[in-house]
Design an enzyme around this catalytic site. Sequence first.
Site, PDB file in Angstrom:
ATOM      1  N   GLU A 131      -1.057  -9.303 -13.526  1.00 32.67           N
ATOM      2  CA  GLU A 131      -2.234  -8.468 -13.993  1.00 32.67           C
ATOM      3  C   GLU A 131      -3.748  -8.918 -13.581  1.00 32.67           C
ATOM      4  OE1 GLU A 131       0.570  -9.237 -15.674  1.00 32.67           O
ATOM      5  OE2 GLU A 131       1.092  -7.762 -17.225  1.00 32.67           O
ATOM      6  N   ALA A 184       3.232  -1.965 -16.322  1.00 31.57           N
ATOM      7  CA  ALA A 184       2.648  -0.609 -16.744  1.00 31.57           C
ATOM      8  C   ALA A 184       2.380   0.381 -15.365  1.00 31.57           C
ATOM      9  CB  ALA A 184       1.560  -0.863 -17.384  1.00 31.57           C
ATOM     10  N   GLY A 196       3.988  -5.703 -17.241  1.00 31.54           N
ATOM     11  CA  GLY A 196       4.548  -5.171 -18.282  1.00 31.54           C
ATOM     12  C   GLY A 196       6.158  -5.098 -18.209  1.00 31.54           C
ATOM     13  N   GLU A 199       7.211  -8.377 -19.081  1.00 29.47           N
ATOM     14  CA  GLU A 199       6.863  -8.490 -20.749  1.00 29.47           C
ATOM     15  C   GLU A 199       7.930  -7.666 -21.397  1.00 29.47           C
ATOM     16  OE1 GLU A 199       2.681  -7.026 -19.913  1.00 29.47           O
ATOM     17  OE2 GLU A 199       2.205  -8.673 -21.441  1.00 29.47           O
TER      18      GLU A 199
HETATM   19  C1  3H9 Z   1       0.614  -4.191 -16.485  1.00 31.33           C
HETATM   20  O1  3H9 Z   1       1.887  -4.241 -16.426  1.00 31.33           O
HETATM   21  C2  3H9 Z   1      -0.246  -4.228 -17.919  1.00 31.33           C
HETATM   22  C3  3H9 Z   1       0.471  -4.742 -18.764  1.00 31.33           C
HETATM   23  O2  3H9 Z   1       0.412  -6.124 -18.989  1.00 31.33           O
HETATM   24  C4  3H9 Z   1       0.186  -4.323 -20.224  1.00 31.33           C
HETATM   25  C5  3H9 Z   1       0.292  -3.005 -20.506  1.00 31.33           C
HETATM   26  C6  3H9 Z   1      -0.130  -2.528 -21.939  1.00 31.33           C
HETATM   27  N1  3H9 Z   1       1.805   1.645 -11.370  1.00 31.33           N
HETATM   28  O3  3H9 Z   1       3.593  -1.410  -3.550  1.00 31.33           O
HETATM   29  P1  3H9 Z   1       4.457  -0.471  -2.766  1.00 31.33           P
HETATM   30  C7  3H9 Z   1       3.040   2.608  -6.767  1.00 31.33           C
HETATM   31  S1  3H9 Z   1      -0.402  -3.962 -15.230  1.00 31.33           S
HETATM   32  C8  3H9 Z   1       1.906   2.817 -10.600  1.00 31.33           C
HETATM   33  O4  3H9 Z   1       4.045   0.294  -1.566  1.00 31.33           O
HETATM   34  P2  3H9 Z   1       6.393  -2.282  -2.429  1.00 31.33           P
HETATM   35  C9  3H9 Z   1       2.475   2.242  -5.446  1.00 31.33           C
HETATM   36  O5  3H9 Z   1       0.902   2.776  -5.531  1.00 31.33           O
HETATM   37  C10 3H9 Z   1       0.756  -3.695 -13.722  1.00 31.33           C
HETATM   38  N2  3H9 Z   1       2.250   2.821  -9.407  1.00 31.33           N
HETATM   39  O6  3H9 Z   1       5.775  -0.905  -2.567  1.00 31.33           O
HETATM   40  C11 3H9 Z   1       3.056   3.083  -4.249  1.00 31.33           C
HETATM   41  O7  3H9 Z   1       2.738   4.266  -4.412  1.00 31.33           O
HETATM   42  P3  3H9 Z   1       2.779   5.293  -3.218  1.00 31.33           P
HETATM   43  C12 3H9 Z   1       1.241  -5.071 -13.490  1.00 31.33           C
HETATM   44  C13 3H9 Z   1       2.773   1.787  -8.782  1.00 31.33           C
HETATM   45  O8  3H9 Z   1       7.861  -2.163  -2.133  1.00 31.33           O
HETATM   46  C14 3H9 Z   1       4.744   3.045  -4.741  1.00 31.33           C
HETATM   47  O9  3H9 Z   1       4.609   2.624  -6.045  1.00 31.33           O
HETATM   48  N3  3H9 Z   1       2.192  -4.766 -12.119  1.00 31.33           N
HETATM   49  C15 3H9 Z   1       2.804   0.559  -9.474  1.00 31.33           C
HETATM   50  O10 3H9 Z   1       5.676  -2.998  -1.157  1.00 31.33           O
HETATM   51  C16 3H9 Z   1       5.341   1.710  -3.952  1.00 31.33           C
HETATM   52  O11 3H9 Z   1       4.492   0.357  -3.924  1.00 31.33           O
HETATM   53  C17 3H9 Z   1       1.760  -4.900 -10.841  1.00 31.33           C
HETATM   54  O12 3H9 Z   1       0.730  -5.101 -10.606  1.00 31.33           O
HETATM   55  C18 3H9 Z   1       2.474   0.574 -11.094  1.00 31.33           C
HETATM   56  N4  3H9 Z   1       2.559  -0.520 -11.468  1.00 31.33           N
HETATM   57  O13 3H9 Z   1       6.020  -3.313  -3.699  1.00 31.33           O
HETATM   58  C19 3H9 Z   1       2.771  -4.665  -9.860  1.00 31.33           C
HETATM   59  N5  3H9 Z   1       3.497  -0.290  -8.769  1.00 31.33           N
HETATM   60  O14 3H9 Z   1       4.159   5.196  -2.446  1.00 31.33           O
HETATM   61  C20 3H9 Z   1       2.093  -3.687  -8.806  1.00 31.33           C
HETATM   62  C21 3H9 Z   1       3.566   0.406  -7.685  1.00 31.33           C
HETATM   63  O15 3H9 Z   1       2.155   6.561  -3.539  1.00 31.33           O
HETATM   64  N6  3H9 Z   1       3.079  -3.394  -7.857  1.00 31.33           N
HETATM   65  N7  3H9 Z   1       3.150   1.537  -7.663  1.00 31.33           N
HETATM   66  O16 3H9 Z   1       1.534   4.736  -2.003  1.00 31.33           O
HETATM   67  C22 3H9 Z   1       3.350  -4.293  -6.956  1.00 31.33           C
HETATM   68  O17 3H9 Z   1       3.119  -5.360  -6.703  1.00 31.33           O
HETATM   69  C23 3H9 Z   1       4.266  -3.486  -5.870  1.00 31.33           C
HETATM   70  O18 3H9 Z   1       4.223  -2.366  -5.779  1.00 31.33           O
HETATM   71  C24 3H9 Z   1       5.839  -3.961  -5.736  1.00 31.33           C
HETATM   72  C25 3H9 Z   1       6.431  -3.174  -4.872  1.00 31.33           C
HETATM   73  C26 3H9 Z   1       6.110  -5.336  -5.539  1.00 31.33           C
HETATM   74  C27 3H9 Z   1       6.412  -3.651  -7.290  1.00 31.33           C
END
Ligand code: 3H9
Length: 692
Positions: free
Chosen positions: A128, A66, A105, A108
């Site tokens: 999450e 998400a 998500g 999911e």
């Molecule tokens: C969810 O899914 C809830 C659902 O169950 C229910 C829904 C109803 N959203 O980390 P990076 C941005 S909760 C918005 O530096 P990497 C991040 O801030 C979500 N922004 O890259 C950064 O921005 P900036 C569950 C996001 O390659 C840029 O993307 N998912 C999101 O080192 C690059 O990120 C998670 O918790 C997001 N979801 O790592 C996963 N994700 O460039 C969260 C990233 O402006 N994300 N951004 O600073 C991660 O773990 C890592 O970002 C990922 C990439 C491994 C994907």
Amino acid sequence: MTAINDVVDLTREGEIAVITLDSPPVNALSAQLRAGIAQAVEQAVADDAAKAIVLTCAGRTFCAGADITEFGKPPKDPSLSAVQAVIEAAPKPVIAAIHGTALGGGLELALSCHYRVAVPSARCGLPEVKLGILPGAGGTQRLPRIVGAEQALEMITSGAHVTAKDAAAMGLFDKLVAEGNLREDAIAFAREVIASGAPLKKVRDLDEAIAPARGKPEIFAEFRKKNARKFRGFEAPEACIQAVEAAVEKPFEEGLKFERALFEKLVASEQSAAQRYAFFAEREAAKIPDIPKDTPTREIARVGMIGAGTMGGGISMNFLNAGIPVTIVETNQDALDRGLATIRKNYENSAKRGRLSMEDVEKRMALITPSLALDDLADCDLVIEAVFELMEVKKEIFTKLDGICKPGAIMASNTSYLDIDKIASVTSRPGDVLGMHFFSPANVMRLLEVVRGEKTEKDVVATAMALGKRIGKVAVCVGVAHGFVGNRMLSERQREANNLIMEGAMPWDVDRVLHDFGLPMGPFAMADLAGLDLGWTPENSTGETAKERLCEIDRRGQKNGKGFYDYDENRKATPSKVTEEIILDLSRAKGITRRAISDQEILERCIYPMINEGAKILQEGKALRASDIDIVWLTGYGWPVYRGGPMFYADTIGLDKVVAALETYAKSLGPDFEPAELLVRTAKEGKRISEM
Ligand code: 3H9
């Protein structure tokens, strides 16, 4: 190819419809992306020539979940659940093609598809819980239906990423295909599915994996018990457990509703707000306004380490783990041998726990060049000194390094307190000097304070920040100040902890309050662990503090079984009568009338001066932003992430309340509590300090 909207495309390859999501950087499921997916699936379903649908992502990754920035704002249609319903109800097979990471998500979404194919480098997970929530789009209901309750509990409450290989072994991925050709291979897989004529398989209908846990509440009770320490203070893990239990015990639709209700509650909680803040704060910390992201960095192919003690050894391990050779220099053979033996022992312990193969242990050890001569550092691209904390000693070393290091080499000090500018001033190249302050144990703690001196070149700072990331640290850029950010604030807490025990509290009272607040341990338990005699000698002992008095009677902390606490053979601590007597005696000698001190006072007096010091640090420009200060505390000192960090915590209490309390304490206890100008102003303006 049809553009459904700016971020979703639909195309057809023969009888296979291909939907491509393209929303950089990580295909987070924004409202626009969700709407596009639903529309694309509906169109593909309506297209009679399409017999199956492949869902794939452009860019570096499948969906990262998400869009976290949408939480806390009014929800926008369509919801992710509505999109999933469209996919799951499709009368033709929908196949998710996964590369990069399918997280939250994102996973999911893939679980509502009928099949999942992935490349071997892909990973997936439901992280999450790390954001203080639980999977809210059926993850807690669908995952157990594939991997079983126990495995699902593990994955959902840890938030850990699972490799493609493991995911395939668990049945989470149906097929792994070679790297590099995912789209075509997924299309080929779709053709196989059509040819097989297999009926559509919906995860929601599966029962085999969860049936064994049905009617067995002891599985969940046992899991809670096993993880009680890990989950202490957190709200989300318990919700995750309840949701998985619901998946086992309730029909699918009811389970979904139950999960939804828990999600709504958690997403609105203070803990989740704090954890989401921490997520973005960590990413912000990498950004330095006057040093653009594309600043060229210096190549670091070999690191030099001066000092093979606890710090030097721990720091070296970070580089060895990343495959970077390290030359370790000590002053005598014994110290060198001891240092290397400790590194080896640490690695062998990891091997015993199955975290490392013995082959990896040897590979890492082989990257070390032990030496007794500083001259051997001539070919290093970065030299870090971790020797005794005395300015004169540091100056002597840097003077020598100046004559030894090759042009362009970076010279760093791991000092915890000392002035980097003064250290740099003895070299002919202060632009190449900076602080790289690691936190003990240096091979474990994630924090790296990158101390930018007055003359440090920008590319030197950029190199240290990038190197920090490469070795798995969270690098935070800070300015030169006594103790930088972390230890400067810690000193405030320490002073108050010492005052509190003189005025009426006991060390175990202070420790208990801070432990209950969520810190791993309080200052006195911490001192016992570190060793009370650190920096103490009989000659320099004034006998005026409890710590010195304890040292004088050979109570040196955990290492000899007695310090502030008494320790049994299992290192279990109990309050010590001897310590109590010493404290009472010292209070008497200082003419202090002891009084009962409330837990609230203990908490405020330990934490508020830290917040105040944080504001001063910000005011002086020694930290780039308040969230950097919070990251220092979260990653270097075990501050509970569900409280966001000291600055974020101040906002949850209410800045006006913090300022008022500081003013009251200032009246009774003196100017140490005088609130910082920035704190007062921010409170007056009704702003949040954590957003400064
Ligand atoms: C969810 O899914 C809830 C659902 O169950 C229910 C829904 C109803 N959203 O980390 P990076 C941005 S909760 C918005 O530096 P990497 C991040 O801030 C979500 N922004 O890259 C950064 O921005 P900036 C569950 C996001 O390659 C840029 O993307 N998912 C999101 O080192 C690059 O990120 C998670 O918790 C997001 N979801 O790592 C996963 N994700 O460039 C969260 C990233 O402006 N994300 N951004 O600073 C991660 O773990 C890592 O970002 C990922 C990439 C491994 C994907």
